[in-house]
Design a protein around this motif. Sequence first.
Motif, PDB file in Angstrom:
ATOM      1  N   UNK A 235     -25.631  22.246  57.065  1.00  0.00           N
ATOM      2  CA  UNK A 235     -25.481  22.523  58.488  1.00  0.00           C
ATOM      3  C   UNK A 235     -26.748  23.151  59.074  1.00  0.00           C
ATOM      4  N   UNK A 236     -26.854  23.102  60.381  1.00  0.00           N
ATOM      5  CA  UNK A 236     -27.955  23.794  61.059  1.00  0.00           C
ATOM      6  C   UNK A 236     -27.846  25.288  60.742  1.00  0.00           C
ATOM      7  N   UNK A 237     -28.958  25.891  60.342  1.00  0.00           N
ATOM      8  CA  UNK A 237     -28.950  27.326  60.027  1.00  0.00           C
ATOM      9  C   UNK A 237     -28.518  27.631  58.609  1.00  0.00           C
ATOM     10  N   UNK A 238     -28.253  26.609  57.805  1.00  0.00           N
ATOM     11  CA  UNK A 238     -27.791  26.864  56.438  1.00  0.00           C
ATOM     12  C   UNK A 238     -28.936  27.361  55.547  1.00  0.00           C
ATOM     13  N   UNK A 239     -30.173  27.055  55.957  1.00  0.00           N
ATOM     14  CA  UNK A 239     -31.322  27.512  55.165  1.00  0.00           C
ATOM     15  C   UNK A 239     -32.164  26.377  54.609  1.00  0.00           C
ATOM     16  N   UNK A 240     -31.908  25.145  55.077  1.00  0.00           N
ATOM     17  CA  UNK A 240     -32.643  23.991  54.542  1.00  0.00           C
ATOM     18  C   UNK A 240     -34.154  24.161  54.718  1.00  0.00           C
ATOM     19  N   UNK A 241     -34.563  24.424  55.954  1.00  0.00           N
ATOM     20  CA  UNK A 241     -36.013  24.509  56.215  1.00  0.00           C
ATOM     21  C   UNK A 241     -36.621  25.679  55.473  1.00  0.00           C
ATOM     22  N   UNK A 242     -35.926  26.805  55.473  1.00  0.00           N
ATOM     23  CA  UNK A 242     -36.489  28.007  54.845  1.00  0.00           C
ATOM     24  C   UNK A 242     -36.666  27.785  53.345  1.00  0.00           C
ATOM     25  N   UNK A 243     -35.660  27.213  52.707  1.00  0.00           N
ATOM     26  CA  UNK A 243     -35.762  26.970  51.268  1.00  0.00           C
ATOM     27  C   UNK A 243     -36.819  25.889  51.012  1.00  0.00           C
ATOM     28  N   UNK A 244     -36.806  24.835  51.842  1.00  0.00           N
ATOM     29  CA  UNK A 244     -37.785  23.746  51.653  1.00  0.00           C
ATOM     30  C   UNK A 244     -39.202  24.300  51.747  1.00  0.00           C
ATOM     31  N   UNK A 245     -39.435  25.156  52.723  1.00  0.00           N
ATOM     32  CA  UNK A 245     -40.778  25.721  52.893  1.00  0.00           C
ATOM     33  C   UNK A 245     -41.144  26.603  51.709  1.00  0.00           C
ATOM     34  N   UNK A 246     -40.159  27.373  51.224  1.00  0.00           N
ATOM     35  CA  UNK A 246     -40.449  28.263  50.088  1.00  0.00           C
ATOM     36  C   UNK A 246     -40.823  27.441  48.853  1.00  0.00           C
ATOM     37  N   UNK A 247     -40.094  26.349  48.639  1.00  0.00           N
ATOM     38  CA  UNK A 247     -40.397  25.495  47.474  1.00  0.00           C
ATOM     39  C   UNK A 247     -41.772  24.855  47.653  1.00  0.00           C
ATOM     40  N   UNK A 248     -42.013  24.331  48.850  1.00  0.00           N
ATOM     41  CA  UNK A 248     -43.299  23.672  49.106  1.00  0.00           C
ATOM     42  C   UNK A 248     -44.449  24.668  48.964  1.00  0.00           C
ATOM     43  N   UNK A 249     -44.226  25.877  49.422  1.00  0.00           N
ATOM     44  CA  UNK A 249     -45.262  26.907  49.325  1.00  0.00           C
ATOM     45  C   UNK A 249     -45.615  27.177  47.869  1.00  0.00           C
ATOM     46  N   UNK A 250     -44.584  27.291  47.030  1.00  0.00           N
ATOM     47  CA  UNK A 250     -44.853  27.523  45.607  1.00  0.00           C
ATOM     48  C   UNK A 250     -45.688  26.386  45.030  1.00  0.00           C
ATOM     49  N   UNK A 251     -45.330  25.145  45.397  1.00  0.00           N
ATOM     50  CA  UNK A 251     -46.049  23.997  44.847  1.00  0.00           C
ATOM     51  C   UNK A 251     -47.502  24.004  45.313  1.00  0.00           C
ATOM     52  N   UNK A 252     -47.693  24.286  46.607  1.00  0.00           N
ATOM     53  CA  UNK A 252     -49.059  24.319  47.142  1.00  0.00           C
ATOM     54  C   UNK A 252     -49.865  25.405  46.445  1.00  0.00           C
ATOM     55  N   UNK A 253     -49.226  26.546  46.235  1.00  0.00           N
ATOM     56  CA  UNK A 253     -49.958  27.658  45.617  1.00  0.00           C
ATOM     57  C   UNK A 253     -50.378  27.345  44.188  1.00  0.00           C
ATOM     58  N   UNK A 254     -49.602  26.492  43.513  1.00  0.00           N
ATOM     59  CA  UNK A 254     -50.027  26.146  42.142  1.00  0.00           C
ATOM     60  C   UNK A 254     -50.886  24.888  42.136  1.00  0.00           C
ATOM     61  N   UNK A 255     -51.180  24.364  43.325  1.00  0.00           N
ATOM     62  CA  UNK A 255     -52.102  23.235  43.423  1.00  0.00           C
ATOM     63  C   UNK A 255     -51.445  21.876  43.359  1.00  0.00           C
TER      64      UNK A 255
END
Length: 406
Positions: A235-255
């Motif tokens: 649902x809207x506000x469930x946390x999809x974008x926030x979790x997606x960004x957190x996962x993507x951030x981790x991946x970017x940080x490890x290259x």
Amino acid sequence: MSPATPALHPSREALDDLEVLRRGLYGPDAGMRPLAVPAPMAAAALEAGALVVEDAEGVPVARVEDLRAVERDGTDGLAGAGAAPEDAHPAPVLVTGRPVWLSEPSSRPFQHLHLRAPEPLAADRVVLVEGLADIPSPVPDGARLLVLASTALDGPTAGNDVVRAASAGALAAPGARVVVVPLPPDAPDRRAALLTTLGVDPARQPRPDRRAAEQTLAIVEGHRPRGVVVLLTGLSGSGKSTVARAVATRLVEEGTPVTLLDGDLVRRHLTAGLGFSAADRRTNVLRLGWVAAEVAHHGGIAICSPIAPEDATREQVRALADGRGARFVLVHVATPLEECERRDRKGLYAAARRGDIPDFTGVSAPYDVPDHPDLRLDTTGRDLDECADQVLAALVAARSGEGDRA
Ligand SMILES: Nc1ncnc2c1ncn2[C@@H]1O[C@H](COP(=O)(O)OS(=O)(=O)O)[C@@H](OP(=O)(O)O)[C@H]1O
Ligand SMILES: Nc1ncnc2c1ncn2[C@@H]1O[C@H](COP(=O)(O)OP(=O)(O)O)[C@@H](O)[C@H]1O
């Protein structure tokens, strides 16, 4: 009735500048730099007396009050007013005003290294880093590596590499620390104000040892695993974008390169013009799924975070990924409606309940709960890092083959 306040999505550089201003890093008296606003929006904003600035994810980060137009030389006036009326693309209007800060900007790679307030940096130990070649090798013990560069999730930015390399150098130097300020490029006035605030005299900086600076960045090449499409649905506000960004951030940080296809962003570009009827939602999710499958076909990781309310459509996306030889991970972000509505970060549920937004998922439009997702994640009261860990684990398992379905 007062006119509605228009919302602007400015360039990343403009958002960076606002972030630095917000932290007080340009000093107490610094004002806003003018923003370039499309002429029709500027006219509406000037009439309303205000403009809302949203970041790329649609989060309102500032409301600019006491709005006025300025000429390109900084004087008051309506820039672009000279454009011929028949011009289909009149020049953008520059506007400025008094920013009132709203929500925190969305997170990005290396956010934990960002300087959040004016802070004395022990000027004699500061090393200014504006590119890879500025990173000394070795980094002196106790150095403060002040990185003036923007980092971002969307696409490979030079800033990400510079911060990664600086961090690698600092790791080997006892007491060394990296701080990041996303200073916009080509802004000597802002750079000077920042350095004054931090008590750094650029003339007294040590000359960097440029030898082998690029080598500081360890790029792990090697075997390229199969691509993965991760679909976060909920649902809207469930946390999809926030979790997606957190996962993507981790991946970017490890290259690891990652493509983030966020619901709001996709609707602004790839599927602009579509609404929220069942048919339009299908088209939206399938288009997104198609792009994600293309990314994964070439070995990439695509993380998508649309609501994707229909089971049948989600399965079609799975088929698209399968068809391109990619793995597919379905994550149901199962935060209950009551919690999503309590969060109501964008005020949409309140509007839907008032009847101002028709066909709102969970309120007046359906959502099929996935029967067998690879991962079900209720974010209520949960730590974001833990949620990201779970998604990352599912992603890594899929990439290595463990997550394959029969
Ligand atoms: N009627 C209605 N129903 C649901 N959501 C609405 C609606 N109108 C606008 N919005 C905003 O659009 C975002 C959802 O877009 P999606 O592309 O993810 O939806 S869908 O997959 O096509 O159903 C959703 O963003 P998120 O909050 O990030 O999910 C809302 O901000
Ligand atoms: N563990 C968590 N994971 C994700 N979001 C969380 C979590 N805990 C609280 N939140 C908050 O919930 C909101 C989720 O918003 P958002 O990510 O935009 O949802 P969606 O993309 O599903 O609409 C944010 O304000 C976020 O800070």
